[in-house]
Design an enzyme around this catalytic site. Structure first.
Site, PDB file in Angstrom:
ATOM      1  N   CYS A 162      56.270  79.636  56.306  1.00  0.00           N
ATOM      2  CA  CYS A 162      56.279  80.981  55.051  1.00  0.00           C
ATOM      3  C   CYS A 162      56.088  81.949  55.697  1.00  0.00           C
ATOM      4  O   CYS A 162      55.713  82.133  56.447  1.00  0.00           O
ATOM      5  CB  CYS A 162      54.714  80.355  53.979  1.00  0.00           C
ATOM      6  SG  CYS A 162      54.488  78.652  53.887  1.00  0.00           S
ATOM      7  N   ARG A 173      61.163  81.123  54.256  1.00  0.00           N
ATOM      8  CA  ARG A 173      60.767  80.386  55.391  1.00  0.00           C
ATOM      9  C   ARG A 173      60.858  80.917  56.376  1.00  0.00           C
ATOM     10  O   ARG A 173      62.247  81.112  56.094  1.00  0.00           O
ATOM     11  CB  ARG A 173      61.600  78.898  55.392  1.00  0.00           C
ATOM     12  CG  ARG A 173      60.578  77.409  54.201  1.00  0.00           C
ATOM     13  CD  ARG A 173      59.219  77.798  54.457  1.00  0.00           C
ATOM     14  NE  ARG A 173      57.912  76.578  53.527  1.00  0.00           N
ATOM     15  CZ  ARG A 173      57.921  77.280  51.914  1.00  0.00           C
ATOM     16  NH1 ARG A 173      58.174  78.426  51.685  1.00  0.00           N
ATOM     17  NH2 ARG A 173      57.777  76.084  51.213  1.00  0.00           N
ATOM     18  N   HIS A 199      51.259  75.926  59.169  1.00  0.00           N
ATOM     19  CA  HIS A 199      50.307  77.127  58.267  1.00  0.00           C
ATOM     20  C   HIS A 199      50.801  78.728  58.883  1.00  0.00           C
ATOM     21  O   HIS A 199      50.624  78.408  60.267  1.00  0.00           O
ATOM     22  CB  HIS A 199      49.155  77.072  57.704  1.00  0.00           C
ATOM     23  CG  HIS A 199      49.039  75.835  56.446  1.00  0.00           C
ATOM     24  ND1 HIS A 199      49.683  76.132  56.101  1.00  0.00           N
ATOM     25  CD2 HIS A 199      48.049  74.925  56.338  1.00  0.00           C
ATOM     26  CE1 HIS A 199      49.622  74.782  54.455  1.00  0.00           C
ATOM     27  NE2 HIS A 199      48.869  74.759  55.772  1.00  0.00           N
TER      28      HIS A 199
END
Length: 257
Positions: free
Chosen positions: A235, A244, A161
């Site tokens: 991300c 990405r 993340h």
């Protein structure tokens, strides 16, 4: 009489206005609490859980000192370059020898390694799989199924993340060529050096995690020869999952624990 009706209308309007104001304030508080939950509480929870898991892995590994070490899966791809020599002059076993001692693959969602990025003060467990609930939302780094294992020939590809839930990869855009990334397992420590980056690509760009990583969207980004690669994916831009961000590294050394 007319004045009385006007007063009642004003009173009803004021009541309705007050009700709308109360609803607006309540919604604002709810949204604020959701933001606090996402940006603070999930980070705190995930980081604490990930830190506990790292300590648990280290305790397990330290307790197993003296036992026969498990070799990591590390097959050389056909026509690939030789792996870096082990630190301390150790001999790297050949492909058949490595195959004969291959341990069973980690079970789904199991944390089995620790990834460290000294430049960013990142220390996080690596787990098998990239599911949100089972891996990424715990603050773990997820290993893409089907890609190489740590130190293995090909591409050891992982995801993490960038925002919320521990956000271990929030600042990987700050990494520079040559920065060190260490991957520690029960039996060995693998050191990779940051080599290249792709600042933006499609979430469907599967080329970046292939054994020889090369973007399908930007063909000039990536590699053309087999090797020992590490791929970090997350991300971008921040607080969005539209694109990405990719960082690639190459294996530079390995040593037994």
């Amino acid at each position: 009489m007319v004045q009385g009706r006007g007063s009642r209308r004003r009173a009803r309007f004021a009541g309705a206005l007050w009700a709308v104001a109360e609803i607006t304030v309540t919604l604002g508080v709810v949204v604020l609490l959701l933001v606090v939950h996402q940006l603070w509480w999930t980070n705190r929870q995930a980081r604490e859980g990930a830190e506990r898991r790292v300590h648990a892995l280290e305790r397990e590994w330290n307790a197993s000192v003296g036992e026969a070490p498990e070799a990591e899966p590390s097959d050389v791809p056909p026509g690939g370059e030789d792996p870096p020599a082990a630190e301390g002059g150790g001999r790297d076993p050949g492909p058949r020898e490595r195959e004969s001692v291959r341990p069973p693959a980690p079970r789904w969602d199991q944390a089995y390694a620790v990834l460290r990025i000294p430049r960013l003060d990142v220390v996080a467990p690596v787990a098998q799989g990239i599911s949100k609930q089972g891996v990424l939302d715990k603050g773990y780094i997820g290993h893409y199924p089907g890609t190489a294992h740590p130190g293995g020939g090909g591409n050891f590809a992982v995801a993490g993340h960038r925002n919320t839930h521990g956000e271990p990869f929030r600042h990987i855009d700050r990494l520079r060529k040559g920065d060190e990334i260490r991957v520690e397992t029960r039996s060995a420590v693998y050191v990779y050096a940051v080599d290249r980056a792709l600042t933006r690509t499609s979430p469907r760009d599967t080329g970046v995690i292939r054994p020889v990583p090369r973007s399908l969207v930007t063909p000039s980004a990536g590699y053309s020869a087999p090797g020992y690669y590490l791929t970090l994916t997350t991300c971008t831009p921040e607080y969005s999952s539209r694109y990405r961000l990719i960082v690639w590294g190459k294996l530079t050394s390995m040593r037994p624990r």
